[in-house]
Write a protein that holds these residues in place. Structure first.
Motif, PDB file in Angstrom:
ATOM      1  N   ASP A  86     -31.441-107.079 -11.955  1.00  9.45           N
ATOM      2  CA  ASP A  86     -30.736-106.322 -11.354  1.00  9.45           C
ATOM      3  C   ASP A  86     -31.509-105.637 -10.178  1.00  9.45           C
ATOM      4  OD1 ASP A  86     -28.294-106.933 -12.642  1.00  9.45           O
ATOM      5  OD2 ASP A  86     -28.333-105.384 -14.001  1.00  9.45           O
ATOM      6  N   ASN A  87     -32.620-105.314 -10.513  1.00  5.56           N
ATOM      7  CA  ASN A  87     -33.626-104.443  -9.662  1.00  5.56           C
ATOM      8  C   ASN A  87     -33.927-105.654  -8.628  1.00  5.56           C
ATOM      9  OD1 ASN A  87     -33.559-101.915 -10.768  1.00  5.56           O
ATOM     10  ND2 ASN A  87     -35.268-102.703 -12.387  1.00  5.56           N
ATOM     11  N   LEU A 105     -32.458-108.340  -7.580  1.00  8.80           N
ATOM     12  CA  LEU A 105     -31.124-108.809  -6.662  1.00  8.80           C
ATOM     13  C   LEU A 105     -30.812-107.682  -5.728  1.00  8.80           C
ATOM     14  CD1 LEU A 105     -29.173-110.608  -6.070  1.00  8.80           C
ATOM     15  CD2 LEU A 105     -27.703-109.593  -7.972  1.00  8.80           C
ATOM     16  N   LYS A 106     -31.035-106.207  -6.122  1.00  7.31           N
ATOM     17  CA  LYS A 106     -30.765-104.940  -5.161  1.00  7.31           C
ATOM     18  C   LYS A 106     -31.759-105.088  -4.031  1.00  7.31           C
ATOM     19  CE  LYS A 106     -30.264 -99.971  -5.355  1.00  7.31           C
ATOM     20  NZ  LYS A 106     -31.245 -99.547  -4.604  1.00  7.31           N
ATOM     21  N   LEU A 107     -33.043-105.365  -4.388  1.00 12.18           N
ATOM     22  CA  LEU A 107     -34.022-105.478  -3.272  1.00 12.18           C
ATOM     23  C   LEU A 107     -33.855-106.407  -2.355  1.00 12.18           C
ATOM     24  CD1 LEU A 107     -36.941-104.315  -1.999  1.00 12.18           C
ATOM     25  CD2 LEU A 107     -37.819-105.975  -3.670  1.00 12.18           C
ATOM     26  N   HIS A 163     -30.901-108.045  -1.677  1.00  8.97           N
ATOM     27  CA  HIS A 163     -29.954-107.876  -0.777  1.00  8.97           C
ATOM     28  C   HIS A 163     -30.195-106.713   0.425  1.00  8.97           C
ATOM     29  CE1 HIS A 163     -26.447-109.269  -3.856  1.00  8.97           C
ATOM     30  NE2 HIS A 163     -27.168-110.150  -3.273  1.00  8.97           N
ATOM     31  N   GLU A 164     -30.807-105.750   0.052  1.00 11.25           N
ATOM     32  CA  GLU A 164     -31.311-104.702   1.004  1.00 11.25           C
ATOM     33  C   GLU A 164     -32.085-105.358   2.306  1.00 11.25           C
ATOM     34  OE1 GLU A 164     -33.260-101.752  -1.568  1.00 11.25           O
ATOM     35  OE2 GLU A 164     -31.468-100.934  -2.022  1.00 11.25           O
ATOM     36  N   HIS A 190     -22.273-111.371   3.500  1.00  5.72           N
ATOM     37  CA  HIS A 190     -22.508-111.329   2.009  1.00  5.72           C
ATOM     38  C   HIS A 190     -23.386-112.463   1.649  1.00  5.72           C
ATOM     39  CE1 HIS A 190     -22.830-109.823  -1.832  1.00  5.72           C
ATOM     40  NE2 HIS A 190     -22.127-110.733  -2.360  1.00  5.72           N
TER      41      HIS A 190
END
Length: 406
Positions: free
Chosen positions: A297-298, A300-302, A304-305, A327
């Motif tokens: 999750d970490n 993926l978040k990075l 996307h940012e 997206h």
């Protein structure tokens, strides 16, 4: 930990290329390897290098434990029910070819349909072309929306009662499109088809649960997820794998061998003929440990940012075309007007920036985009906004250079 701290775990990134600090933006092609994976491979070769499943000596036992322990890590990583459903292969390409040659050739005939999309990697197109040629089946394509996404209504129209196989990538290596696999699988199953998923660009970056997706087969590669080259995984539902014949024959995958007939071992070993990819599996296991410690999750978040930031910065430049939906996964594919992507990549390389340029093993998609090639910057857990800034600065240099040339 932050991306800057994660970066320190990758020895290769601590270097200069062409006199500039390396900015590696080609992880969709292959990721770099953390010290934990390198040390796991080094330890295997230094301390317990041996063949598996055969000897009863200590080194053989340790190697077997490491190899089969990695299989259990893979099972947990993708949420499979059993290690019998985890087949080690040379990579995503071999995994998809195994499904095509074993399941496809045996279960398709004239009048049947195989459904894929125009965005697929060549390794998820050519095997199905070959199956169609041999069996007489028809190869059909789900149309793409203008932004490179899939509309489920088009899936409903394309998949019919004649469809036997639907094979779709979860994440596009060119567009960054994240496809609705769970919903596509439901449509496939409603029509009696099996669902094959190319997970090469998804497994390294996001949590995958094959049972939740309800896919019948799922393929991915270690080298794109911090692991070594030369090894990948084919997940298949046990009931399907049990009915399939091996595609490689020889040692290790046999039960009894006679002069005229032979029988096979049980799953998963009947699909792993010959000396298996022992060091690769151990390295993959270490990569899974590493990724799970950081957290998908970490990651993926990075990503996307970083993708959002890169698209924002690219939109500030004139003469840049960005391909794919808003997206998206952690990559941006683009072209600089009137400049070939290879020339763009060459200038960026002179600045120490590694990006991909070409057709990305997706020539049908290039035709759909009406281009011959594109450039691509792809991100992973060791990238930062500073890398994006360096990329934009390098691209500005390329624009200025070719502006003077032309």
């Amino acid at each position: 930990m932050s991306a800057k701290e994660w970066r320190k775990l990758f020895p290769i990134l601590d270097q200069e290329v062409n006199g500039k600090p390396l900015v590696y933006l080609d992880s969709a092609a292959t990721s770099q390897k953390p010290i934990q994976v390198i040390e796991a491979l080094d330890k295997y070769y230094k301390e317990y290098n041996s063949n598996v499943h055969r000897g009863v000596h200590t080194l053989g036992t340790r190697a077997t434990d490491g190899y089969e322990g990695a299989r259990e890590k893979v099972r947990r990583f993708i949420g499979a029910k059993s290690t019998q459903e985890i087949i080690f292969t040379r990579g995503t390409t071999t995994a998809i070819n195994t499904v095509a040659r074993s399941y496809g050739m045996a279960n398709l005939s004239e009048g049947d349909e195989i459904v894929i999309t125009p965005m697929e990697h060549h390794s998820n197109i050519i095997p199905w072309q070959q199956v169609a040629k041999v069996t007489g089946a028809t190869l059909k394509y789900i149309p793409l929306q203008p932004d490179g996404t899939i509309d489920l209504q088009d899936v409903e129209k394309t998949v019919t009662e004649h469809t036997k196989i639907v094979s779709v990538m979860q994440v596009s290596n060119v567009l960054g499109t994240i496809n609705p696999i769970k919903e596509i699988a439901a449509i496939a199953h409603k029509n009696g088809a099996v669902m094959v998923v190319d997970g090469a660009q998804s497994a390294p970056h996001m949590k995958v649960d094959v049972q939740d997706l309800d896919c019948d087969f799922f393929a991915f590669s270690a080298h794109k997820m911090c692991g070594p080259t030369g090894i990948g995984v084919l997940y298949g539902k046990k009931a399907l794998l049990n009915k399939m014949e091996p595609v490689e024959f020889g040692g290790e995958m046999i039960d009894l061998v006679g002069l005229q007939e032979s029988t096979w071992k049980e799953l998963p070993w009947k699909f792993e003929g010959g000396t298996p990819i022992i060091a690769g599996a151990i390295g993959l296991g270490a990569a899974i440990d590493f990724l799970e410690d950081i957290g998908l999750d970490n990651i993926l978040k990075l990503e996307h940012e970083l993708a959002d930031y890169a698209m924002e910065r690219l939109s500030e430049l004139d003469g840049v075309t960005i391909f794919g939906p808003k997206h998206r996964a952690g990559l941006v594919t683009f072209n600089l007007d009137d400049v070939h992507p290879h020339d763009v990549a060459t200038v960026l390389d002179s600045e120490g920036i590694a990006v991909r340029a070409g057709h990305h093993c997706a020539q049908p998609l290039m035709k759909w985009l009406e281009v011959t090639a594109t450039a691509r910057a792809s991100f992973y857990l060791y990238n930062t906004e500073d890398d994006v800034d360096a990329f934009i600065k390098g691209l500005t240099t390329a624009k200025e250079y070719f502006g003077h040339v032309f």
